[in-house]
Design a protein around this motif. Structure first.
Motif, short mmCIF file in Angstrom:
data_model
loop_
_atom_site.label_atom_id
_atom_site.label_comp_id
_atom_site.label_asym_id
_atom_site.label_seq_id
_atom_site.Cartn_x
_atom_site.Cartn_y
_atom_site.Cartn_z
N ALA A 109 0.83 -1.21 0.00
CA ALA A 109 0.00 0.00 0.00
C ALA A 109 0.86 1.26 0.00
O ALA A 109 0.49 2.27 -0.59
N ALA A 110 2.01 1.18 0.67
CA ALA A 110 2.92 2.33 0.77
C ALA A 110 4.24 1.84 1.35
O ALA A 110 4.31 0.74 1.90
N VAL A 111 5.25 2.68 1.22
CA VAL A 111 6.55 2.39 1.83
C VAL A 111 6.95 3.62 2.64
O VAL A 111 6.76 4.76 2.20
N HIS A 112 7.47 3.37 3.83
CA HIS A 112 7.91 4.43 4.74
C HIS A 112 9.42 4.32 4.87
O HIS A 112 9.95 3.25 5.18
N ILE A 113 10.13 5.44 4.65
CA ILE A 113 11.59 5.45 4.63
C ILE A 113 12.10 6.69 5.36
O ILE A 113 11.52 7.78 5.23
N ASP A 114 13.21 6.52 6.08
CA ASP A 114 13.85 7.66 6.72
C ASP A 114 14.32 8.67 5.68
O ASP A 114 14.71 8.31 4.57
N ALA A 115 14.33 9.93 6.07
CA ALA A 115 14.95 10.97 5.25
C ALA A 115 16.46 10.72 5.22
O ALA A 115 17.01 10.08 6.12
N VAL A 116 17.12 11.25 4.22
CA VAL A 116 18.56 11.06 4.07
C VAL A 116 19.31 11.55 5.31
O VAL A 116 20.28 10.92 5.75
N ASP A 117 18.86 12.66 5.90
CA ASP A 117 19.59 13.21 7.05
C ASP A 117 19.45 12.39 8.33
O ASP A 117 20.10 12.68 9.33
N ALA A 118 18.66 11.34 8.32
CA ALA A 118 18.54 10.45 9.48
C ALA A 118 19.61 9.35 9.47
O ALA A 118 19.74 8.60 10.43
N TYR A 154 5.89 7.01 0.89
CA TYR A 154 6.00 6.90 -0.57
C TYR A 154 4.90 6.00 -1.09
O TYR A 154 4.69 4.90 -0.56
N ALA A 155 4.22 6.44 -2.15
CA ALA A 155 3.22 5.62 -2.82
C ALA A 155 3.93 4.53 -3.61
O ALA A 155 5.10 4.68 -4.00
N THR A 156 3.24 3.45 -3.88
CA THR A 156 3.87 2.32 -4.57
C THR A 156 4.42 2.71 -5.94
O THR A 156 5.48 2.22 -6.33
N GLN A 157 3.74 3.59 -6.65
CA GLN A 157 4.22 3.96 -7.98
C GLN A 157 5.51 4.79 -7.92
O GLN A 157 6.21 4.93 -8.92
N GLU A 158 5.86 5.32 -6.74
CA GLU A 158 7.09 6.09 -6.58
C GLU A 158 8.31 5.21 -6.30
O GLU A 158 9.45 5.66 -6.45
N ILE A 159 8.09 3.99 -5.89
CA ILE A 159 9.19 3.14 -5.43
C ILE A 159 10.21 2.83 -6.51
O ILE A 159 11.42 2.97 -6.26
N PRO A 160 9.82 2.42 -7.73
CA PRO A 160 10.86 2.16 -8.74
C PRO A 160 11.75 3.38 -9.00
O PRO A 160 12.97 3.24 -9.11
N ASP A 161 11.16 4.57 -9.07
CA ASP A 161 11.96 5.78 -9.30
C ASP A 161 12.85 6.07 -8.09
O ASP A 161 14.00 6.49 -8.24
#
Length: 174
Positions: A109-118, A154-161
């Motif tokens: 449904a979605a992916v959750h990821i830390d920001a780069v600065d974390a 992040y929405a699923t369609q954003e993950i490949p990019d």
């Protein structure tokens, strides 16, 4: 029911390309009866957040096992039709489940990821993971510090990019 699968960039990249998370059994987190009983005053949104937070903590353990992975927590939210009942050995407040199936990419449904600065905070926690599991207070503090970092959605369609931008298997450790 929504389940949260702890992951890393390399594991996310693999699942995106193979079309599934596996092999079974997989550790996942969800609003379990033990979690619901612990947070008696929590609404569904708070319970989901607590389950996701436990998955994010488990993601640090995966990072500890893969020193080459980018030091950012990854949690994959999936919609599953059935969740196995707890086996009776879970502690009050525990959202952990063991899934005995591979999880198809189509359930994401979605992916959750830390920001780069974390990456610095998360990296330190990953480096001290074993010590935290053995009760070292400083290591536990480092692990708890990750909870102050928000996970981006992040929405699923954003993950490949996103994966392509991060480079092969999640890119650098930065």
């Amino acid at each position: 029911m929504r389940v949260y699968i702890p992951s890393t960039f390399p594991l996310l990249d693999l699942a995106c390309h193979t079309g599934e998370f596996g092999p079974a059994p997989l550790v996942a987190y969800a609003v379990t009866p033990a979690l619901r009983e612990w947070y008696t005053d929590g609404d569904d949104e708070e319970l989901e957040y607590a389950a996701m937070a436990q998955a994010a903590r488990a993601s640090v353990g995966l990072l500890a096992a893969d020193p080459g992975a980018q030091r950012r927590r990854v949690v994959v939210a999936c919609e599953m039709s059935a969740i196995p009942p707890a086996d009776g050995t879970v502690e009050l407040g525990d959202a952990r489940l063991e899934l005995h199936v591979v999880v198809p990419w189509r359930t994401v449904a979605a992916v959750h990821i830390d920001a780069v600065d974390a990456a610095g905070i998360v990296g330190k926690a990953a480096d001290l993971w074993d010590a935290a599991q053995n009760g070292d207070d400083d290591a536990i503090f480092a692990l708890d510090s990750c909870e102050g970092e928000d996970l981006l959605w992040y929405a699923t369609q954003e993950i490949p990019d996103l994966l392509a931008a991060e480079g092969p298997c999640g890119g650098s450790r930065a």
